[in-house]
Design an enzyme around this catalytic site. Structure first.
Site, PDB file in Angstrom:
ATOM      1  CG  ASP A 132      12.082  94.423 -31.816  1.00  0.00           C
ATOM      2  OD1 ASP A 132      12.473  94.236 -30.642  1.00  0.00           O
ATOM      3  OD2 ASP A 132      10.905  94.712 -32.102  1.00  0.00           O
ATOM      4  CD  GLU A 135       6.673  95.825 -20.261  1.00  0.00           C
ATOM      5  OE1 GLU A 135       7.040  96.119 -21.404  1.00  0.00           O
ATOM      6  OE2 GLU A 135       5.477  95.682 -19.958  1.00  0.00           O
TER       7      GLU A 135
END
Length: 479
Positions: A335, A418
């Site tokens: 996206d 992350e």
């Protein structure tokens, strides 16, 4: 006696007259020969002067690709000693151009080369190594022999492209080269892995000059040689079943289609592959691997935030450890929005690289803080005690650097995916992190989010029987 004398004198006079006539004829013949030679020489000089004037009037072709031709001594001598050849210069030149000489057409394109595409669909059961991948990228260089040699790596498709000026040269006697915009071959991993290689490269070269070409004394130098591909990119994209799935994969896929030497790892959070996803990937034409990696059940049942995409990304890391040897990996969510220049920048990193990501949290951007060319901190709307408060779209890792750390993976910890992955790459100093996007002064990726749509209602098959809606309904993704 008188009569005899008279006869004798008459005979001598006849002899003298015959001698005078013969001498006169010899003198006339000599003068004629001299005259003809003079006319011949003058005519030859006039023809040569006219030919030189004609040559001087011809304009030089201002082309980016210059085909240099050398004339042999026999070729030049034929023009010096044959005045007829001067008259036939234009006609013979036109004939030779149609049969043996080189005709050059130069085409300049801003982003893509002129190509002829040959499509091949299939599965390749071999490992993907960038060190053995080769292609024919057109480079304007000079060679010294009228031959052309190139090799393609076995069972691996190649690509051509890049943002550069290219020239297409058609040579009837030396080289005829056709290349295709293509991608990497993919590797079939397991029963749940589906592989499709969409394009391949085709090379055709005439390496031996023709007999008439050699007789005319031409020595044509080819202007193109083979060049290797840039380092490969491995794009890991997690996805899951939802109404927007095919639309977002289509948008991302056509972005990646502009990037050369790339393998797209599409990994779905499911127990089996979806034929609609496979059909969409086939239609896009980017070299890909379509795999599944379901989220563990213990995380599905939790009422807290779920670690979405973690199992998918870890599955991609496993694939790279098994099949890749070098290159760069990048986590690209389906996206997000990407400027393709970031892909060309990241492919040459040695360890880890970072750059800003737009549309993240209340600050509107997540970025490393750079001062005097050095990384001094991070700017993000939510730090949360993270050592590396960066967005998933804001970093890339070298495959070689990853393989040197076999335990590196992404944790099932929402909000810290992350940070946990970058921590697992230790030891990693801040000085080793490369800063892309003009030293983090530009935004080339954005964390865009597609509006959620409700699942499509069921089609009234009784009312719309035997209409196109029955076919369209099969293309709708419902959870």
């Amino acid at each position: 006696m008188k009569g005899g004398n008279y006869t004798s004198l008459g005979t001598c006079s006849g002899i003298n007259v015959s001698g005078n006539v013969a001498g006169t004829r010899k003198m006339s013949l000599g003068k004629s020969i001299k005259m003809y030679l003079t006319i011949f020489i003058l005519t030859t000089c006039i023809y040569m002067a006219l030919y030189q004037y004609h040559i001087s009037r011809e304009p030089f072709a201002a082309s980016e690709v210059v085909k240099h031709q050398e004339k042999s001594s026999s070729y030049i001598a034929s023009y010096l000693w044959s005045p007829i050849s001067l008259l036939m210069a234009n006609s013979s030149s036109n004939t030779n151009n149609n049969s043996t000489t080189t005709s050059t057409t130069t085409t300049t394109a801003p982003t893509t080369p002129t190509t002829t595409t040959t499509t091949t669909v299939g599965s390749v059961g071999q490992k993907l190594g960038a060190s053995s991948i080769s292609s024919i990228r057109m480079v304007s260089l000079a060679a010294t022999i009228p031959s052309f040699k190139s090799t393609l790596s076995e069972s691996r498709s190649v690509s051509l492209g890049g943002h550069q000026k290219t020239a297409t040269v058609k040579t009837s006697t030396t080289i005829t080269t056709r290349t295709t915009a293509s991608g990497l071959a993919t590797t079939k991993l397991s029963a749940t892995t589906r592989t499709t290689a969409k394009t391949s490269a085709k090379l055709s070269a005439a390496t031996t000059p023709t007999a008439s070409h050699m007789e005319n004394g031409y020595k044509t130098r080819p202007t193109f040689v083979a060049a290797s591909l840039p380092p490969p990119l491995y794009i890991i994209t997690p996805t899951y079943r939802r109404p927007e799935q095919l639309a977002e994969l289509t948008r991302l896929g056509y972005t990646l289609k502009h990037v050369v030497n790339l393998l797209w790892l599409v990994i779905e959070d499911a127990n089996k592959t979806n034929p609609l996803v496979g059909h969409t990937l086939d239609r896009i034409g980017v070299p890909y691997e379509y795999m599944v990696a379901p989220m563990p059940e213990k995380y599905k049942q939790t009422k807290k935030a779920k670690p979405r995409g973690v199992s998918n990304r870890n599955r991609g890391l496993e694939y790279l450890r098994e099949h890749a040897t070098e290159g760069v990996l990048y986590f690209a969510d389906d996206d997000n929005t990407y400027d393709i220049s970031i892909f060309e920048q990241m492919r040459y990193i040695s360890k880890v690289a970072m750059w800003p990501v737009g549309l993240v949290t209340k600050t509107g951007v997540s970025s490393p803080i750079i001062q005097a060319g050095k990384l001094v901190g991070y700017y993000d709307g939510w730090i949360g005690g993270r050592k590396y408060p960066v967005d998933m779209a804001g970093f890339a890792v070298s495959v070689k650097f990853l393989k040197e750390r076999p335990n590196a993976q992404m944790p099932f910890k929402p909000g810290y995916e992350e940070d946990g992955f970058l921590r697992s790459l230790a030891p990693l100093d801040d000085a080793e992190i490369e800063l892309l996007a003009d030293e983090c002064r530009d935004i080339l990726t954005w964390h865009t989010q597609t509006k959620k749509n409700a699942p499509a209602q069921a089609l009234n098959r009784t009312r719309y029987k035997n209409t196109n809606l029955e076919h369209i309904d099969r293309l709708l993704v419902r959870p």
